[in-house]
Write a protein that holds these residues in place. Structure first.
Motif, PDB file in Angstrom:
ATOM      1  N   VAL A  49       1.081  -1.028   0.130  1.00 16.36           N
ATOM      2  CA  VAL A  49       0.264   0.019  -0.147  1.00 16.36           C
ATOM      3  C   VAL A  49       0.842   1.514  -0.206  1.00 16.36           C
ATOM      4  N   GLN A  50       1.276   2.130  -0.527  1.00 16.70           N
ATOM      5  CA  GLN A  50       1.683   3.435  -1.039  1.00 16.70           C
ATOM      6  C   GLN A  50       1.359   4.020   0.642  1.00 16.70           C
ATOM      7  N   ASP A  51       2.856   4.596   0.299  1.00 21.41           N
ATOM      8  CA  ASP A  51       2.640   5.158   2.082  1.00 21.41           C
ATOM      9  C   ASP A  51       3.674   4.436   2.785  1.00 21.41           C
ATOM     10  N   LEU A  52       3.228   3.572   3.206  1.00 19.53           N
ATOM     11  CA  LEU A  52       2.732   2.130   4.569  1.00 19.53           C
ATOM     12  C   LEU A  52       4.349   1.557   3.803  1.00 19.53           C
ATOM     13  N   ASP A  53       5.084   2.634   4.638  1.00 22.14           N
ATOM     14  CA  ASP A  53       6.759   2.551   3.860  1.00 22.14           C
ATOM     15  C   ASP A  53       7.662   0.991   4.404  1.00 22.14           C
ATOM     16  N   ASP A  54       6.841   0.750   5.897  1.00 19.45           N
ATOM     17  CA  ASP A  54       7.795  -0.072   6.100  1.00 19.45           C
ATOM     18  C   ASP A  54       6.181  -1.687   6.430  1.00 19.45           C
ATOM     19  N   MET A  55       5.581  -1.620   4.976  1.00 25.90           N
ATOM     20  CA  MET A  55       4.249  -2.309   5.052  1.00 25.90           C
ATOM     21  C   MET A  55       5.546  -3.957   4.579  1.00 25.90           C
ATOM     22  N   VAL A  56       6.180  -3.997   3.991  1.00 25.19           N
ATOM     23  CA  VAL A  56       7.068  -5.210   3.743  1.00 25.19           C
ATOM     24  C   VAL A  56       7.473  -5.810   4.889  1.00 25.19           C
ATOM     25  N   PHE A  57       7.799  -5.755   6.502  1.00 22.58           N
ATOM     26  CA  PHE A  57       7.737  -6.040   7.756  1.00 22.58           C
ATOM     27  C   PHE A  57       6.937  -6.833   7.845  1.00 22.58           C
ATOM     28  N   ALA A  58       6.092  -8.595   7.348  1.00 18.69           N
ATOM     29  CA  ALA A  58       5.065  -9.157   7.459  1.00 18.69           C
ATOM     30  C   ALA A  58       5.007  -9.585   8.823  1.00 18.69           C
ATOM     31  N   ALA A  59       6.249  -9.997   9.156  1.00 20.58           N
ATOM     32  CA  ALA A  59       6.536 -10.326  10.752  1.00 20.58           C
ATOM     33  C   ALA A  59       5.892  -9.416  11.935  1.00 20.58           C
ATOM     34  N   ASN A  60       5.037  -8.506  11.530  1.00 22.60           N
ATOM     35  CA  ASN A  60       4.449  -7.595  12.816  1.00 22.60           C
ATOM     36  C   ASN A  60       3.277  -7.256  13.021  1.00 22.60           C
ATOM     37  N   PRO A  61       2.491  -6.882  11.416  1.00 25.27           N
ATOM     38  CA  PRO A  61       0.702  -6.813  12.493  1.00 25.27           C
ATOM     39  C   PRO A  61       0.190  -7.656  12.567  1.00 25.27           C
TER      40      PRO A  61
ATOM     41  N   MET B 175       0.771  -1.419  16.643  1.00 25.95           N
ATOM     42  CA  MET B 175       2.193  -0.854  16.280  1.00 25.95           C
ATOM     43  C   MET B 175       1.958   0.350  17.717  1.00 25.95           C
ATOM     44  N   ARG B 176       3.530   0.326  17.590  1.00 28.98           N
ATOM     45  CA  ARG B 176       4.144   1.447  18.861  1.00 28.98           C
ATOM     46  C   ARG B 176       4.090   3.148  17.606  1.00 28.98           C
ATOM     47  N   TYR B 177       4.402   2.922  16.541  1.00 28.62           N
ATOM     48  CA  TYR B 177       4.426   4.202  16.092  1.00 28.62           C
ATOM     49  C   TYR B 177       3.180   4.475  14.534  1.00 28.62           C
ATOM     50  N   PRO B 178       2.422   4.933  14.498  1.00 26.45           N
ATOM     51  CA  PRO B 178       1.263   5.377  13.845  1.00 26.45           C
ATOM     52  C   PRO B 178       1.372   5.460  12.960  1.00 26.45           C
TER      53      PRO B 178
ATOM     54  N   VAL C 293     -10.646 -13.496  14.020  1.00 24.62           N
ATOM     55  CA  VAL C 293      -9.750 -12.609  14.683  1.00 24.62           C
ATOM     56  C   VAL C 293     -10.062 -12.019  15.690  1.00 24.62           C
ATOM     57  N   ILE C 294      -8.651 -12.933  16.926  1.00 25.78           N
ATOM     58  CA  ILE C 294      -9.155 -12.269  18.610  1.00 25.78           C
ATOM     59  C   ILE C 294      -8.301 -11.401  18.203  1.00 25.78           C
ATOM     60  N   GLU C 295      -9.479 -10.073  18.549  1.00 30.10           N
ATOM     61  CA  GLU C 295      -9.109  -8.495  19.368  1.00 30.10           C
ATOM     62  C   GLU C 295      -8.863  -8.691  20.097  1.00 30.10           C
ATOM     63  N   LEU C 296      -7.679  -8.090  20.520  1.00 31.92           N
ATOM     64  CA  LEU C 296      -7.354  -7.561  22.132  1.00 31.92           C
ATOM     65  C   LEU C 296      -7.973  -5.750  21.891  1.00 31.92           C
ATOM     66  N   ASP C 297      -7.894  -5.441  23.776  1.00 32.22           N
ATOM     67  CA  ASP C 297      -8.229  -4.355  24.299  1.00 32.22           C
ATOM     68  C   ASP C 297      -7.278  -4.218  24.505  1.00 32.22           C
ATOM     69  N   LEU C 298      -6.495  -3.986  23.589  1.00 30.35           N
ATOM     70  CA  LEU C 298      -5.010  -3.083  24.128  1.00 30.35           C
ATOM     71  C   LEU C 298      -4.823  -1.608  24.864  1.00 30.35           C
ATOM     72  N   LYS C 299      -5.815  -0.781  24.383  1.00 26.38           N
ATOM     73  CA  LYS C 299      -6.118   0.622  24.818  1.00 26.38           C
ATOM     74  C   LYS C 299      -4.700   1.095  24.592  1.00 26.38           C
ATOM     75  N   ASN C 300      -3.969   1.844  25.058  1.00 24.93           N
ATOM     76  CA  ASN C 300      -2.881   2.539  25.235  1.00 24.93           C
ATOM     77  C   ASN C 300      -1.072   1.446  25.169  1.00 24.93           C
ATOM     78  N   GLU C 301      -1.556   0.305  25.002  1.00 26.97           N
ATOM     79  CA  GLU C 301      -0.492  -0.366  25.163  1.00 26.97           C
ATOM     80  C   GLU C 301      -0.236  -0.940  24.065  1.00 26.97           C
ATOM     81  N   TYR C 302       0.682  -1.605  23.815  1.00 23.37           N
ATOM     82  CA  TYR C 302       1.663  -2.125  22.001  1.00 23.37           C
ATOM     83  C   TYR C 302       1.466  -3.540  22.104  1.00 23.37           C
ATOM     84  N   LEU C 303       1.662  -4.680  21.154  1.00 19.82           N
ATOM     85  CA  LEU C 303       2.004  -5.227  20.711  1.00 19.82           C
ATOM     86  C   LEU C 303       2.394  -5.402  19.155  1.00 19.82           C
ATOM     87  N   GLU C 304       3.517  -6.059  19.166  1.00 17.52           N
ATOM     88  CA  GLU C 304       4.183  -6.309  17.911  1.00 17.52           C
ATOM     89  C   GLU C 304       3.992  -7.027  17.039  1.00 17.52           C
ATOM     90  N   GLY C 305       3.051  -8.046  16.851  1.00 13.54           N
ATOM     91  CA  GLY C 305       3.084  -9.398  16.305  1.00 13.54           C
ATOM     92  C   GLY C 305       4.034  -9.895  16.142  1.00 13.54           C
TER      93      GLY C 305
END
Ligand code: ARG
Length: 316
Positions: free
Chosen positions: A99-111, A129-132, A152-164
Motif C-alpha cells: 500500500v502506498q505510503d506504508l513504508d514498512d509494510m514489507v515487514f510482514a512479521a509485525n502487523p 504498533m507503536r508508531y502511527p 480474529v482475536i481482538e485484544l483490548d490493548l488500549k494504550n498498550e502495544y503489541l507487535e506481532g
C-alpha cells in the motif's frame, strides 16, 4: 503418530518454572494452564506471507538501525532473493498487496500474530504498533487473513502495544510462545496477550528486553529447533535469560556484533537456516544443529532494522 516423531518435552519442573516466571512477572496470578499434549506435535510451516517492497522506504527513525537512505533497486533485488530462498526451502509464498505510503509494510512479521488451535482453528491477533505510520498496516493484514477464514482475536490493548511476530515467537514445537517487551511491545500489551493465549491453552513466557539495538525479540532470540536456539544474552534482563536457558536444552550465544548484523534474525526451516551472513561461530552452531546455511543479503532492509525473519510471516 509414532512416539519417535514427537519432539522432546520439557521436563515438568522446567515447564512449571516457565509458567511461574510468566505468571509472576506479569502479575497474572496462578491461573497458568499447562499446554495440552496435542500442541506438542512438531509441524514445519508450509506457507509464508510476504509483502513486495514497492513502497519500502526509511523515513522516521523507529529504531537505532535506521538513518541511511536505501537503494530501492537493490532492495527489490534482495527481496526477490529472500522470496526465492523461502520457495527453494519448500515453502509456498503468498503475497499481500503493498500500500502506498506504508513504508514498512514489507515487514510482514509485525502487523498480526498468527496461530492455530486444534479446535478453534486458525486465528490471528492483530497488533497495535507503536508508531502511527505502522498502525495503518494492521487493517490491511487483518483483512487479508479475514478473507481466508482466519478467526480474529481482538485484544483490548488500549494504550498498550503489541507487535506481532517481531516480539512473539512460537516455540518450534508450538508448545508455547516466547514474548518480548520493553521497546516496542509493552509489558501490559504482552500481559493481555498472555491472558488470551491462556484461554486457548498456550503458555506464554514473558521476556524483558534491555538493549535498544535489539528492540524486537526476533533480533536476539532465534529458535533453531525444539531443543536449540541462538541468543544474544545481553539483550535480556537476568530473569528472562534464565527462562530462555530453562526452556531450551541448548542455547548458542551470538556476539553483540553478530546480533547487530542480524544473525539472530534468521529463518530455520526444513533443515536450512536462511541468514544475511555467516561467521565461524554461527557456521559451527548450524553444523552442530544439522542446519544448512543459506546466505541472502539484506543490507537495504537492515537499514530499516530488519532482515529475513521480519520480511515474512508463517501462516500455516
Ligand atoms: N523499520 C521497522 C520498524 O522499526 C523494522 C521492523 C523489523 N521487524 C522485525 N520484526 N524486527 O518497525
Amino acid at each position: 503418530m509414532p512416539n519417535a516423531e514427537l519432539p522432546p518435552r520439557l521436563p515438568k519442573a522446567r515447564q512449571l518454572l516457565s509458567g511461574f516466571l510468566c505468571a509472576a512477572r506479569l502479575g497474572q496470578g496462578w491461573s497458568f494452564q499447562p499446554v495440552n499434549r496435542y500442541h506438542h506435535r512438531c509441524r514445519m510451516p508450509k506457507t509464508v506471507l510476504m509483502c513486495p517492497p514497492t513502497f519500502f522506504d526509511v523515513r522516521e527513525p523507529k529504531n537505532p538501525h535506521m538513518g541511511l537512505a536505501i537503494d530501492r533497486v537493490l532492495a527489490q533485488h534482495q527481496w526477490e532473493n529472500v522470496r526465492r530462498s523461502l520457495h527453494d526451502s519448500g515453502l509456498k509464498v503468498e503475497l499481500i498487496d503493498p500500500v502506498q505510503d506504508l513504508d514498512d509494510m514489507v515487514f510482514a512479521a509485525n502487523p498480526v500474530f498468527v496461530g492455530e488451535h486444534p479446535s478453534a482453528g486458525k486465528f490471528i491477533v492483530p497488533s497495535r504498533m507503536r508508531y502511527p505510520s505502522r498502525q495503518r498496516e494492521v487493517a490491511f493484514y487483518v483483512e487479508w487473513f479475514r478473507r481466508r477464514g482466519y478467526r480474529v482475536i481482538e485484544l483490548d490493548l488500549k494504550n498498550e502495544y503489541l507487535e506481532g511476530h517481531g516480539d512473539l515467537l512460537w516455540h518450534p514445537d508450538r508448545s508455547r510462545i516466547w514474548a518480548g517487551w520493553g521497546f516496542r511491545s509493552t509489558r501490559g500489551g504482552v500481559g493481555k496477550f498472555v491472558v488470551a493465549m491462556q484461554r486457548l491453552g498456550f503458555p506464554v513466557v514473558s521476556l524483558e528486553l534491555v538493549d535498544k539495538h535489539c528492540y524486537h525479540l526476533d533480533t536476539c532470540l532465534c529458535p533453531l529447533n525444539e531443543a536449540a536456539t541462538l541468543i544474544y544474552p545481553e539483550a535480556f534482563a537476568p530473569a528472562s535469560l534464565d527462562a530462555i536457558r530453562n526452556g531450551f536444552e541448548r542455547t548458542h550465544n551470538l556476539s553483540r556484533e553478530e546480533a547487530l548484523q542480524f544473525m539472530g534474525n534468521g529463518i530455520a526451516v526444513n533443515g536450512r537456516f536462511i541468514t544475511p551472513r555467516l561467521t565461524p561461530n554461527v557456521s559451527r552452531v548450524l553444523a552442530e544443529e544439522g542446519l544448512t546455511p543459506v546466505v541472502v543479503e539484506t543490507s537495504e532492509f537492515e537499514k530499516s532494522g530488519g532482515s529475513v525473519f521480519c520480511m515474512k510471516t508463517f501462516i500455516d
